[in-house]
Design a protein around this motif. Sequence first.
Motif, PDB file in Angstrom:
ATOM      1  N   MET A 145      53.268  59.073  20.233  1.00 33.38           N
ATOM      2  CA  MET A 145      51.826  58.954  20.404  1.00 33.38           C
ATOM      3  C   MET A 145      51.262  60.035  21.324  1.00 33.38           C
ATOM      4  O   MET A 145      50.060  60.305  21.329  1.00 33.38           O
ATOM      5  CB  MET A 145      51.473  57.576  20.953  1.00 33.38           C
ATOM      6  CG  MET A 145      51.877  56.432  20.032  1.00 33.38           C
ATOM      7  SD  MET A 145      51.053  56.510  18.416  1.00 33.38           S
ATOM      8  CE  MET A 145      49.365  56.163  18.900  1.00 33.38           C
ATOM      9  N   GLU A 146      52.141  60.672  22.111  1.00 32.04           N
ATOM     10  CA  GLU A 146      51.719  61.719  23.031  1.00 32.04           C
ATOM     11  C   GLU A 146      51.942  63.119  22.452  1.00 32.04           C
ATOM     12  O   GLU A 146      51.758  64.118  23.148  1.00 32.04           O
ATOM     13  CB  GLU A 146      52.490  61.587  24.352  1.00 32.04           C
ATOM     14  CG  GLU A 146      52.221  60.281  25.084  1.00 32.04           C
ATOM     15  CD  GLU A 146      53.156  60.044  26.254  1.00 32.04           C
ATOM     16  OE1 GLU A 146      52.679  59.569  27.300  1.00 32.04           O
ATOM     17  OE2 GLU A 146      54.361  60.325  26.115  1.00 32.04           O
ATOM     18  N   LEU A 147      52.314  63.176  21.180  1.00 30.69           N
ATOM     19  CA  LEU A 147      52.607  64.450  20.525  1.00 30.69           C
ATOM     20  C   LEU A 147      51.687  64.653  19.336  1.00 30.69           C
ATOM     21  O   LEU A 147      51.229  63.702  18.711  1.00 30.69           O
ATOM     22  CB  LEU A 147      54.068  64.471  20.053  1.00 30.69           C
ATOM     23  CG  LEU A 147      55.147  64.303  21.117  1.00 30.69           C
ATOM     24  CD1 LEU A 147      56.508  64.138  20.449  1.00 30.69           C
ATOM     25  CD2 LEU A 147      55.168  65.476  22.084  1.00 30.69           C
ATOM     26  N   SER A 148      51.438  65.913  19.008  1.00 37.16           N
ATOM     27  CA  SER A 148      50.664  66.233  17.806  1.00 37.16           C
ATOM     28  C   SER A 148      51.526  65.960  16.573  1.00 37.16           C
ATOM     29  O   SER A 148      52.744  65.759  16.664  1.00 37.16           O
ATOM     30  CB  SER A 148      50.245  67.700  17.826  1.00 37.16           C
ATOM     31  OG  SER A 148      51.391  68.532  17.682  1.00 37.16           O
ATOM     32  N   GLY A 149      50.890  65.988  15.399  1.00 40.85           N
ATOM     33  CA  GLY A 149      51.639  65.780  14.163  1.00 40.85           C
ATOM     34  C   GLY A 149      52.735  66.812  13.981  1.00 40.85           C
ATOM     35  O   GLY A 149      53.857  66.482  13.602  1.00 40.85           O
TER      36      GLY A 149
END
Length: 250
Positions: A145-149
Amino acid sequence: MSEVPIIEMRGLSKVYTMGEIKVHALRSIDLVIQQGESVAIMGPSGSGKSTMMNLIGCLDRPTEGNWLLDGSEISEMNDDQLATVRNQTLGFVFQNFNLLNRSTALSNVEVPLMYRGYRHAERQQMAKDALTKVGLEERVSHTPMELSGGQQQRVAIARALVGNPRIILADEPTGNLDSRSGIEVMALLQDLNEQGITLIMVTHDTSIAEHCSRIVRLRDGRIHADENNPNPVKAQDTLAKLPPKEEVDQ
């Protein structure tokens, strides 16, 4: 390339029985893939792409025909042997990443190693090394959830890499990414392929398939075309032509 093909399918068919209805998902497929190739598998919905990937990934068994991995007949293996092949020879990358949302990037990458019996400290070091290979050494403690796709897909690729697979199976690996992130992921997959890992990728996107040196097209469960692509698109060259990422984000 090795003399024995890493993948050899001869007369391979897959029939699903649904009540009184028989669905012929694959019909007498002949396909040979050498170690180190990069192959895109394309075709419309219902063409047999997913069934072929399930067979290559040892997640399903053929109804008829021969399916050899490194010269060994896969259809004769029991479930435990198939699980060993999946864990030690294959690495999987999915469109939806398939990450554990509450676990860190490091913990996600460790998962395959847990099944192989590595001790905690060794698992952590191997997972850190894999994340470093995909450029996420500064994100080991971040959750999905803390990372980009694009970063999530890199975690997924690190998870596929951590067991040192000979084959990476990528199912629509750029399907949920923006254009730039998709190209970045393709650059990473091309780099791994250049290191000798066989890349087999399902995609509906012709521009993504053109990054591979071979394109296999399925239609109605049969191979409709099998084309060499002598000048695959170099993702790194495409990235070099794009504006800096800071400008894109503004």
